[in-house]
Motif scaffolding. Sequence first.
Motif, mmCIF file in Angstrom:
data_model
loop_
_atom_site.group_PDB
_atom_site.id
_atom_site.type_symbol
_atom_site.label_atom_id
_atom_site.label_comp_id
_atom_site.label_asym_id
_atom_site.label_seq_id
_atom_site.Cartn_x
_atom_site.Cartn_y
_atom_site.Cartn_z
ATOM 1 N N GLU A 68 0.832 -1.204 0.000
ATOM 2 C CA GLU A 68 0.000 0.000 0.000
ATOM 3 C C GLU A 68 0.869 1.258 0.000
ATOM 4 O O GLU A 68 0.616 2.213 -0.743
ATOM 5 C CB GLU A 68 -0.926 -0.015 1.232
ATOM 6 N N VAL A 69 1.917 1.246 0.844
ATOM 7 C CA VAL A 69 2.853 2.380 0.873
ATOM 8 C C VAL A 69 3.562 2.500 -0.466
ATOM 9 O O VAL A 69 3.719 3.601 -1.015
ATOM 10 C CB VAL A 69 3.875 2.212 2.023
ATOM 11 N N ALA A 70 3.992 1.356 -1.003
ATOM 12 C CA ALA A 70 4.718 1.364 -2.276
ATOM 13 C C ALA A 70 3.872 1.988 -3.383
ATOM 14 O O ALA A 70 4.372 2.763 -4.214
ATOM 15 C CB ALA A 70 5.121 -0.056 -2.650
ATOM 16 N N LYS A 71 2.577 1.677 -3.402
ATOM 17 C CA LYS A 71 1.701 2.221 -4.456
ATOM 18 C C LYS A 71 1.612 3.745 -4.347
ATOM 19 O O LYS A 71 1.704 4.467 -5.349
ATOM 20 C CB LYS A 71 0.307 1.598 -4.363
ATOM 21 N N ILE A 72 1.471 4.252 -3.106
ATOM 22 C CA ILE A 72 1.408 5.711 -2.921
ATOM 23 C C ILE A 72 2.716 6.354 -3.390
ATOM 24 O O ILE A 72 2.714 7.351 -4.125
ATOM 25 C CB ILE A 72 1.131 6.063 -1.439
ATOM 26 N N LEU A 73 3.826 5.779 -2.972
ATOM 27 C CA LEU A 73 5.138 6.321 -3.355
ATOM 28 C C LEU A 73 5.314 6.311 -4.871
ATOM 29 O O LEU A 73 5.753 7.298 -5.474
ATOM 30 C CB LEU A 73 6.262 5.518 -2.687
ATOM 31 N N ASN A 74 4.972 5.193 -5.481
ATOM 32 C CA ASN A 74 5.196 5.063 -6.926
ATOM 33 C C ASN A 74 4.250 5.937 -7.745
ATOM 34 O O ASN A 74 4.614 6.416 -8.824
ATOM 35 C CB ASN A 74 5.050 3.596 -7.349
ATOM 36 N N ASP A 75 3.042 6.171 -7.244
ATOM 37 C CA ASP A 75 2.090 7.007 -7.980
ATOM 38 C C ASP A 75 2.419 8.492 -7.875
ATOM 39 O O ASP A 75 2.236 9.248 -8.833
ATOM 40 C CB ASP A 75 0.666 6.777 -7.438
ATOM 41 N N TRP A 76 2.902 8.935 -6.725
ATOM 42 C CA TRP A 76 2.993 10.366 -6.457
ATOM 43 C C TRP A 76 4.421 10.917 -6.298
ATOM 44 O O TRP A 76 4.615 12.127 -6.333
ATOM 45 C CB TRP A 76 2.217 10.689 -5.168
ATOM 46 N N PHE A 77 5.394 10.049 -6.073
ATOM 47 C CA PHE A 77 6.745 10.529 -5.745
ATOM 48 C C PHE A 77 7.809 9.822 -6.583
ATOM 49 O O PHE A 77 7.566 8.747 -7.125
ATOM 50 C CB PHE A 77 7.059 10.275 -4.253
ATOM 51 N N VAL A 78 8.981 10.446 -6.661
ATOM 52 C CA VAL A 78 10.186 9.767 -7.156
ATOM 53 C C VAL A 78 11.011 9.423 -5.920
ATOM 54 O O VAL A 78 11.501 10.314 -5.228
ATOM 55 C CB VAL A 78 11.003 10.682 -8.096
ATOM 56 N N SER A 79 11.134 8.132 -5.628
ATOM 57 C CA SER A 79 11.811 7.708 -4.399
ATOM 58 C C SER A 79 13.311 7.539 -4.645
ATOM 59 O O SER A 79 13.718 6.865 -5.589
ATOM 60 C CB SER A 79 11.223 6.382 -3.906
ATOM 61 N N ILE A 80 14.091 8.159 -3.797
ATOM 62 C CA ILE A 80 15.558 8.070 -3.910
ATOM 63 C C ILE A 80 16.109 7.587 -2.579
ATOM 64 O O ILE A 80 15.867 8.192 -1.537
ATOM 65 C CB ILE A 80 16.181 9.445 -4.246
ATOM 66 N N LYS A 81 16.844 6.488 -2.616
ATOM 67 C CA LYS A 81 17.482 5.966 -1.404
ATOM 68 C C LYS A 81 18.947 6.397 -1.417
ATOM 69 O O LYS A 81 19.662 6.150 -2.388
ATOM 70 C CB LYS A 81 17.377 4.437 -1.364
ATOM 71 N N VAL A 82 19.382 7.041 -0.356
ATOM 72 C CA VAL A 82 20.754 7.552 -0.279
ATOM 73 C C VAL A 82 21.568 6.713 0.695
ATOM 74 O O VAL A 82 21.158 6.507 1.836
ATOM 75 C CB VAL A 82 20.767 9.035 0.182
ATOM 76 N N ASP A 83 22.696 6.232 0.225
ATOM 77 C CA ASP A 83 23.667 5.589 1.114
ATOM 78 C C ASP A 83 24.499 6.711 1.722
ATOM 79 O O ASP A 83 25.321 7.330 1.044
ATOM 80 C CB ASP A 83 24.554 4.627 0.309
ATOM 81 N N ARG A 84 24.259 6.986 2.989
ATOM 82 C CA ARG A 84 24.909 8.155 3.595
ATOM 83 C C ARG A 84 26.410 7.977 3.745
ATOM 84 O O ARG A 84 27.141 8.950 3.955
ATOM 85 C CB ARG A 84 24.267 8.490 4.942
ATOM 86 N N GLU A 85 26.896 6.731 3.667
ATOM 87 C CA GLU A 85 28.343 6.530 3.723
ATOM 88 C C GLU A 85 28.983 6.830 2.366
ATOM 89 O O GLU A 85 30.103 7.311 2.296
ATOM 90 C CB GLU A 85 28.649 5.097 4.153
#
Length: 694
Positions: free
Chosen positions: A10-27
């Motif tokens: 359910e969260v994935a659908k909201i993210l994929n429909d409305w946002f561009v998700s970027i995961k950052v490796d802080r290291e």
Amino acid sequence: MEVESFENEEVAKILNDWFVSIKVDREERPDVDKVYMTYVSALYGGGGWPLTVFLSPNLKPLMGGTYFPPDDKYGRPGFKTILRKVKEAWDTKRDALEKSGKVVIEQLRDALSAKASSQDVPNDVAVLYVDQCVEKLASSYDPKFGGFGSAPKFPRPVEDCIMLYKFRKHMEARQESEAQNIMKMVTHTLQCMARGGVHDHVGGGFHRYSVDECWHVPHFEKMLYDQGQIANVYLDTYVITGDEYYSSVARDILDYLRRDMIGEDGEIFSAEDADSAEYEGAPRKKEGSFYVWTSQEIEDTLGENAELFKSHYYVKSSGNCDLSGMSDPHNEFSGKNVLIERRPGSLMASKYGKSVDEYYGILGECRQKLFDVRSKRPRPHLDDKVIVSWNGLAISAFARASQILKSGPPGTKFYFPVVGCDPVEYLQVAEKAANFIKEKLYDASSKRLHHSYRNGPAKAPGFLDDYAFLINALLDLYEYGGKIEWLLWAVELQVIQDELFLDKQGGGYFNTPGEDPSVLLRVKEDYDGAEPSGNSMAAINMVRLSSIFDAAESEGYKRNVEHLLAVFETRLKELGIALPLMCCAADMLTVPSRKQVVLVGNKASPEFQDMVAAAFSSYDPNRTVIQIDVSNMEEMAFWESNNANIAQMARSSPSGKPAVAHVCQEFKCSPPVTSPGALRELLNKTVAAAGSAV
């Protein structure tokens, strides 16, 4: 959040429909992490990870936070609610949101580009910084369990560094009682850490931190930056006390790195995760599964020695995570044991009617058996990124260990997981790691570093920490190993560091080169936390370099340090406890003349190597060791160009001797000595009775 939200459809659908998700490796991208962590901390009064930030398409932050539960709970909005609210605000108040994000970034940019109001800090003020920081640390010292502050307890090596630095100053001032008080705090802390569960007794090395006040139950992640710094603190404490306990713990850390964290080409990996599967095929990973034991597992593995081992490491059938209410508040480790030593081995040996050597021998054999059993468990994930800055911290420890550990008495016994290798092997590890960086993470044409490597260098450029930590490591490689190539590279990298990061008008160093417009902030970092700040390390590097070059070049380095310290003058004065290493740098700069130990001779000869070991047989953070072989044309050319006095000293050294040492300070040099014993005596003159104070 990974499990609760990002694996939720359910969260994935909201993210994929409305946002561009970027995961950052802080290291891998500490520069990107710094921008948005600074934003969240400034706006909401605190930060931390996981970090969740919503950005406009031009990367300006709109809102953010840290942990969000998946659903509304305890009066807090859940992640799904947050996502819907952000989408609604974007659709209805887009202009206001974007304007707000732009204004905040501009305000942060102004606040973070600190500039010095003067070119230097007065000497009489600078010397107070160490005192104030040490006083503050001492007031937070835990006399029962060691360490500074309360749970959770992090091994923050920079705290021990400034305490040891102050110990040396007390000894030089003949304040032996004060020196002894400081050493008690440091040694008690290091003993409690090494006996606790934050130390991996079976495999070596240290976990990230302890969740309780008694260093018992850790967060089980192992980070490279911790290992290098902690090893150096144990090495320094060994030099001061002469107690093999501390050298053994330093070896334990370095041997863990050699066994588990080094690649085929000498590169040193970043970290091992805290979580792993309890058994092959388990649906979920659990914290600490690889490291904890049931009483039954220990009995099955150790047989007749199980009771002795269980008694020594406080192993119980019900589990042992009961020493503090904070150790296991959710009963995650019920029936499990995290090994901890609660009584000295000598007392336990007496209880079992055995000599100390025999007792420790049995414990070593038991740990070896448990290690073999543990090796068959599913391992925590190995983060095999190679990060230049963290490799620098580890290279420094390996290089320093190669000489410091030579002073151990012959016939010393070692017990698993300590290997007991010839200390020279540690220098080989350090040089191989440095060569990997030079070959894979350094562009010889531009003379620039990359930040990290995994199946090739990452796109991120080298940051200030990469340059500063590597320069420090190269200076250690030169001083402890003697090859001029490392000094030449350190000098070259310092030039590039100044070109890329130095604020020539305002003083100090930015954390990024400032060439990537998508990174919205350039920060002058000063906090000496789990890792030292790049500015603190850079200041110490330049103090060290200033003692190698002749007057003109030396003054240039010192001026840059003075200007850097002036940038952070208010922080040093009001919150020195946040900047312990920079406090040390400020004090180092006030020393009229660093002690120079100039060793001249055939570097490959055993006599010369004995002299090098003697040069490092006492603890002195205000000492520079210079090694010269007059038959090496490249070396002599360097010294002729950069310090004619040292070149002349080398040429005029007594001939026919495999090793000659000169000790110089305050622009005066002692008569040359030709034996390690004479050199040790000369170096100890200023700190007589240091051993008795401990």
